[in-house]
Scaffold this active site. Structure first.
Site, PDB file in Angstrom:
ATOM      1  N   ASP A 229       0.822  -1.214   0.000  1.00  0.00           N
ATOM      2  CA  ASP A 229       0.000   0.000   0.000  1.00  0.00           C
ATOM      3  C   ASP A 229       0.856   1.264   0.000  1.00  0.00           C
ATOM      4  O   ASP A 229       0.366   2.344   0.345  1.00  0.00           O
ATOM      5  CB  ASP A 229      -0.908   0.014   1.238  1.00  0.00           C
ATOM      6  CG  ASP A 229      -2.280  -0.573   0.943  1.00  0.00           C
ATOM      7  OD1 ASP A 229      -2.474  -1.060  -0.179  1.00  0.00           O
ATOM      8  OD2 ASP A 229      -3.150  -0.550   1.835  1.00  0.00           O
ATOM      9  N   ASP A 382      -7.900  -7.243  13.218  1.00  0.00           N
ATOM     10  CA  ASP A 382      -7.537  -8.572  13.699  1.00  0.00           C
ATOM     11  C   ASP A 382      -8.447  -9.018  14.843  1.00  0.00           C
ATOM     12  O   ASP A 382      -8.927 -10.147  14.880  1.00  0.00           O
ATOM     13  CB  ASP A 382      -6.070  -8.600  14.126  1.00  0.00           C
ATOM     14  CG  ASP A 382      -5.698  -7.402  14.994  1.00  0.00           C
ATOM     15  OD1 ASP A 382      -6.593  -6.613  15.346  1.00  0.00           O
ATOM     16  OD2 ASP A 382      -4.505  -7.264  15.319  1.00  0.00           O
TER      17      ASP A 382
END
Length: 654
Positions: A229, A382
């Site tokens: 990214d 997460d």
């Protein structure tokens, strides 16, 4: 000898004076004048040095203040700072009044209204009346509530340690069948994807890609996705070049780059899982850019899924290549060692659930899809996927013996940003997941564990009472004699909890006191992050990539031969690959290597500095009331805040 009176007798063994008495020295006015001049010169030099040092400190402080003003925090983030400033102002005013009363010998217990001597006397009496009627009852209620929360959290910590001792005593750990897969038949190995999400990870990208490419797994059953990214063009080019080099060596590796970085890491992983070829794979291993798994990582984790269809996640432990780099990394190692070896291991053994750590774990792709996949709604994607998978009935396994090397933040700025994300995200997630938890089909015990232990106690109550009790209530009790915290609250119980935290890292025992003080100091950041996440403030949605340094590790030794070969043939390979279309890329890479690193600046952390002055003011007040233990605690805690506020811990910058 005929006339012994004419001789002096000396006793050799006695205490008599010397046989040759010294001649009395005559006073020399010139020597005396030179001695005075010499001492005067030394005094002037000393004062000159002190003055120079003082003005140098002022100049440095001025530069830091000017630099800090260039990056003002938004107004919605200054509420806590304004509250602490108000408390500091009130405490300093109270200290001045108490000092005046102490010097004048006012016996406040015997003062009658008609005995008031001056306006200052009246002001002090009015302050005492207001304090006793309004402030003391409120402070007493808050302090008792915080003590109860402290006891509850301490009980949870003790129970976790009992569970850890039981695991050690019984040698409980997840077992796996040896030689679960036939090494001679690669077709029996499941298909695995290794994902490496990264963003501007210029310092560590080569380490993670190299470690992933050296995983011991059949090459036709393994695919490595480098999910970049990066918005820095030179970093993107360097990562492309690294991926291309490994691809030419026969590694099945793919480079993916997103032009629009939406959703941060969650968006990156979600985009990668949308590829058509994902349906051909059964498991996905995720490693952040600074993680370096050992070659046998997959062979130690994947076999746990065999013949266990309810297993959705296998999480490995983190190990730190720079844990002894400085005081900050040593203190972080204490915290994370307890988190993995005690919290994660106990919850994994007895509950089959824990929070996914975002990296160094292997997911069953079916579990991800069944739980809704990666969502971009919080900064803790997460933990989000772990909670949703748990609500859908998937089980987790934690492997304490399988470790992946990574880096700890070495500067306080990087660590503070990381902790802010880690403590604001869970509160965001709690707001979003609470209805799903209540209406889910899991047992009441699992619901209670999620709501009260996983979220409220460990994510909300812990930072709340730590900050409120030790950073606000304790210093204010020095100015409110009606409220007093017992010794066991400020000394004995915190030391016991710190000892329990250090048990998984016994070599860190000499850092017991710094660890206790630093945890109280960090409670400001954690409390602020918790509030911003709970009430959906702007800073709760920030995502800053934790700064890395690219420390080498022991696992790099496994690839030394390939690295040496790559270095020796790099120029030849580069010359063969470079064509007219690649010439611009080569020029950019060459220029990138010559870019000097920018000098970094120290920062001033205002909340920590204001709290340092509040605690030091309270320590000065404790001298008047003869609180010995309180004085030392407040003094050292105030100095701890001062060190952190001046950015003097961790990686030193200038």
């Amino acid at each position: 000898m005929d006339n012994p009176n004419n001789y002096s007798v000396l006793d050799i063994n006695g205490d008599g004076q010397s046989v040759f008495p010294e001649k009395p020295k005559s006073k020399n006015t010139k020597q005396f004048a030179w001695v005075l001049l010499l001492r005067a010169h030394r005094a002037v030099s000393c004062f000159s040095w002190l003055g120079t040092s003082f003005f140098a400190i002022l100049a440095a402080a001025r530069k830091r203040i000017v630099f800090s003003r260039r990056k003002e925090e938004p107004k919605n983030r200054g509420r806590l700072l304004r509250i602490v400033k108000l408390l500091l102002l009130v405490s300093m005013s109270a200290l001045v009044l108490d000092v005046i009363a102490h010097l004048k010998g006012w016996n406040l217990g015997l003062i009658q209204p008609f005995e008031i001597r001056s306006s200052l006397h009246w002001s002090y009496l009015a302050w005492l009346s207001f304090r006793a009627d309004f402030i003391a009852p409120m402070a007493t209620t808050i302090s008792k509530s915080c003590i109860v929360l402290f006891l509850v959290q301490s009980l949870d910590r003790i129970l976790l340690c009992f569970g850890w001792f039981w695991i050690k005593y019984k040698n409980l750990k997840p077992m796996v069948e040896e030689n679960a897969y036939d090494p001679e038949d690669s077709s029996g190995f499941p298909m695995v994807i290794v994902q490496i999400p990264m963003c501007n990870e210029r310092e560590v990208y080569a380490h993670s890609i190299s470690a992933a490419c050296q995983l011991d797994w059949p090459s036709d059953r393994l695919l490595i996705q480098v999910l970049d990214d990066s918005d820095e063009e030179t970093t993107e080019l360097l990562i492309r070049e690294e991926v291309s080099a490994w691809k030419q060596k026969g590694v099945n590796i793919i480079y993916r780059h997103r032009l629009i970085r939406t959703g941060y890491k969650a968006g990156n992983l979600k985009s990668a899982m949308a590829c058509d070829y994902i349906k051909d794979y059964e498991f996905v291993a995720i490693f952040d850019a600074d993680f370096q798994p050992n070659p046998d990582f997959l062979k130690l984790t994947i076999p746990h899924f065999k013949d266990n269809p309810e297993l959705g996640l296998v999480q490995a432990r983190w190990s730190f290549v720079n844990k002894d780099e400085n005081l900050l990394t040593r203190l972080q190692n204490i915290n994370l060692s307890f988190h993995f070896e005690v919290e994660q291991q106990v919850n994994g053994i007895f509950l089959n659930f824990f929070g996914f750590n975002g990296t160094a774990g292997v997911w069953r792709i079916k579990a991800l899809e069944d739980s809704g996949g990666w969502l971009e709604r919080t900064t803790v994607e997460d933990m989000d996927i772990a909670v949703r998978a748990h609500l859908n009935g998937w089980k987790f396994i934690f492997l304490n013996d399988v470790r992946a090397l990574c880096e700890l933040p070495e500067s306080y700025e990087a660590y503070k940003k990381q902790q802010h994300r880690w403590h604001s995200g869970p509160m965001q997630l709690f707001r979003l997941c609470l209805p799903s938890i209540i209406t889910s089909k899991i047992s009441i015990w699992k619901k209670a564990n999620l709501i009260f232990l996983f979220f409220l106690l460990r994510k909300l109550i812990l930072p709340f009472y730590s900050f409120t009790l030790f950073c606000i209530i304790l210093p204010l009790t020095m100015f409110i004699p009606e409220v007093e915290l017992p010794t066991w609250v400020i000394c004995y119980l915190p030391i016991l909890m710190s000892l329990l935290n250090i048990l998984p890292a016994p070599k860190s025992f000499p850092f017991l006191v710094p660890y206790l003080l630093f945890e109280n100091t960090m409670s400001v950041t954690k409390f602020n992050a918790m509030v911003s996440g709970l009430f959906q403030m702007g800073s709760a949605y920030e995502w800053d990539v934790t700064k890395k340094t690219g420390r080498s590790s022991e696992s790099d030794l496994l690839g030394m031969a390939e690295v040496a070969l790559k270095s020796s043939n790099q120029q030849k390979l580069h010359d063969r690959r470079v064509s007219e279309s690649d010439l611009a890329v080569s020029i950019k890479l060459h220029k990138h290597e010559k870019i000097p690193l920018r000098n970094k600046k120290n920062k001033l952390y205002r909340k920590e500095l204001v709290l340092a002055f509040l605690l030091l003011t309270a320590s000065a007040r404790s001298l008047l009331s003869a609180h010995g233990l309180h004085f030392y605690f407040l003094l050292f805690q105030g100095l701890s805040f001062l060190v952190v506020g001046l950015d003097l811990i961790g990686e030193q910058m200038h």
